[in-house]
Scaffold this active site. Structure first.
Site, mmCIF file in Angstrom:
data_model
loop_
_atom_site.group_PDB
_atom_site.id
_atom_site.type_symbol
_atom_site.label_atom_id
_atom_site.label_comp_id
_atom_site.label_asym_id
_atom_site.label_seq_id
_atom_site.Cartn_x
_atom_site.Cartn_y
_atom_site.Cartn_z
ATOM 1 C CG MET A 161 50.788 -6.217 12.318
ATOM 2 S SD MET A 161 52.303 -7.032 12.101
ATOM 3 C CE MET A 161 53.156 -5.894 10.305
ATOM 4 C CG HIS B 175 61.371 -11.283 12.795
ATOM 5 N ND1 HIS B 175 60.211 -9.993 12.177
ATOM 6 C CD2 HIS B 175 61.439 -11.311 11.413
ATOM 7 C CE1 HIS B 175 60.714 -9.260 11.649
ATOM 8 N NE2 HIS B 175 61.607 -10.415 10.542
HETATM 9 C C1 GRF Z 1 53.542 -14.133 12.504
HETATM 10 O O1 GRF Z 1 53.729 -14.725 11.498
HETATM 11 C C2 GRF Z 1 54.747 -13.787 13.182
HETATM 12 O O2 GRF Z 1 55.711 -14.505 13.627
HETATM 13 C C3 GRF Z 1 54.780 -12.017 13.117
HETATM 14 O O3 GRF Z 1 53.086 -12.208 12.743
HETATM 15 C C4 GRF Z 1 52.189 -13.661 12.943
HETATM 16 C C5 GRF Z 1 50.868 -13.358 13.135
HETATM 17 O O4 GRF Z 1 50.173 -14.721 13.014
HETATM 18 N N1 GRF Z 1 54.942 -11.356 13.579
HETATM 19 P P1 GRF Z 1 48.538 -14.649 14.211
HETATM 20 O O5 GRF Z 1 48.541 -13.509 13.783
HETATM 21 O O6 GRF Z 1 49.401 -15.430 15.211
HETATM 22 O O7 GRF Z 1 48.135 -15.439 13.022
#
Ligand code: GRF
Length: 209
Positions: A94, A113
């Protein structure tokens, strides 16, 4: 090290379920890669516990300890270089990456994404799909360029939206499909089937038919 395996790093800030799916695919021998480093910017993120439980090397680089994005990214680049990383996977990371980071891994940097890009770049994708009354959503793996969520797509998966879906139900349904999507997309990149110049964007279910 097995020379056929590409040394990859996963950068994440959250739960790490995609990391776990990628690790499982490497372990089954389906993905010719080894996860040599998990980098996280949030000290309490679940991904760190998950990664340690999988026996993976982890490093937390807390962005709050840096006075600029560039300095934070330099610390990330140093960690990636120290682990001789060849390919970088963003999985729920993020932080926006600086131009110098993106250039350092040009064509060797992918992101996942949770929307059918080019629809809904940025945040709150599930909320936006629900508000628009969409009947179909999904997820996209794409090469990272300097424009947010706009690099060439590698692979997408479609996910139907049902009556009564909420952000949470949709998020879970999309994530379940992401766990199939991400290893398959990375594999296309590592095998040369997809590159930043020739992404050959496809739908996962078309490939598996
Ligand atoms: C996923 O849904 C991805 O598409 C988004 O962030 C989420 C990450 O999930 N960018 P995780 O931490 O792998 O469970």
């Amino acid at each position: 090290m097995d020379r056929a395996k590409t040394r990859i790093a996963v950068l994440a800030s959250g739960d790490g379920t995609n990391l776990e799916a990628i690790a499982a695919s490497c372990k089954r021998g389906e993905l010719a890669a080894s996860i040599e480093l998990v980098l996280c910017n949030v000290p309490k993120a679940g991904v760190l516990t998950r990664a340690r439980n999988l026996g993976l090397l982890t490093k937390c680089v807390d962005h709050r300890e840096f006075s600029s994005r560039e300095l934070f990214d330099e610390a990330l680049i140093s960690a990636l270089r120290a682990s001789r990383i060849e390919f970088v996977v963003l999985a729920g990371f993020m932080r926006l990456l600086s131009s110098s980071f993106v250039k350092s891994f040009h064509g060797r940097l992918v992101n996942i994404h949770p929307s059918l890009l080019p629809k809904y770049p940025g945040l709150n994708t599930h909320q936006r799909a629900l508000e628009a009354g969409d009947r179909l959503t999904g997820s996209t793996v794409h090469f990272v360029t300097e424009d947010l969520d706009a690099g060439p797509a590698v692979l997408q998966v479609q996910v139907p939206i049902a009556d009564g879906d909420t952000v949470d139900t949709l998020k879970e349904r999309v994530k379940t499909q992401e766990h199939r999507l991400y290893p398959a997309a990375i594999s296309r990149c590592l095998s040369g089937l997809s590159s930043i110049e020739t992404p050959n964007s496809a739908l996962l279910d078309d490939l598996e038919q």
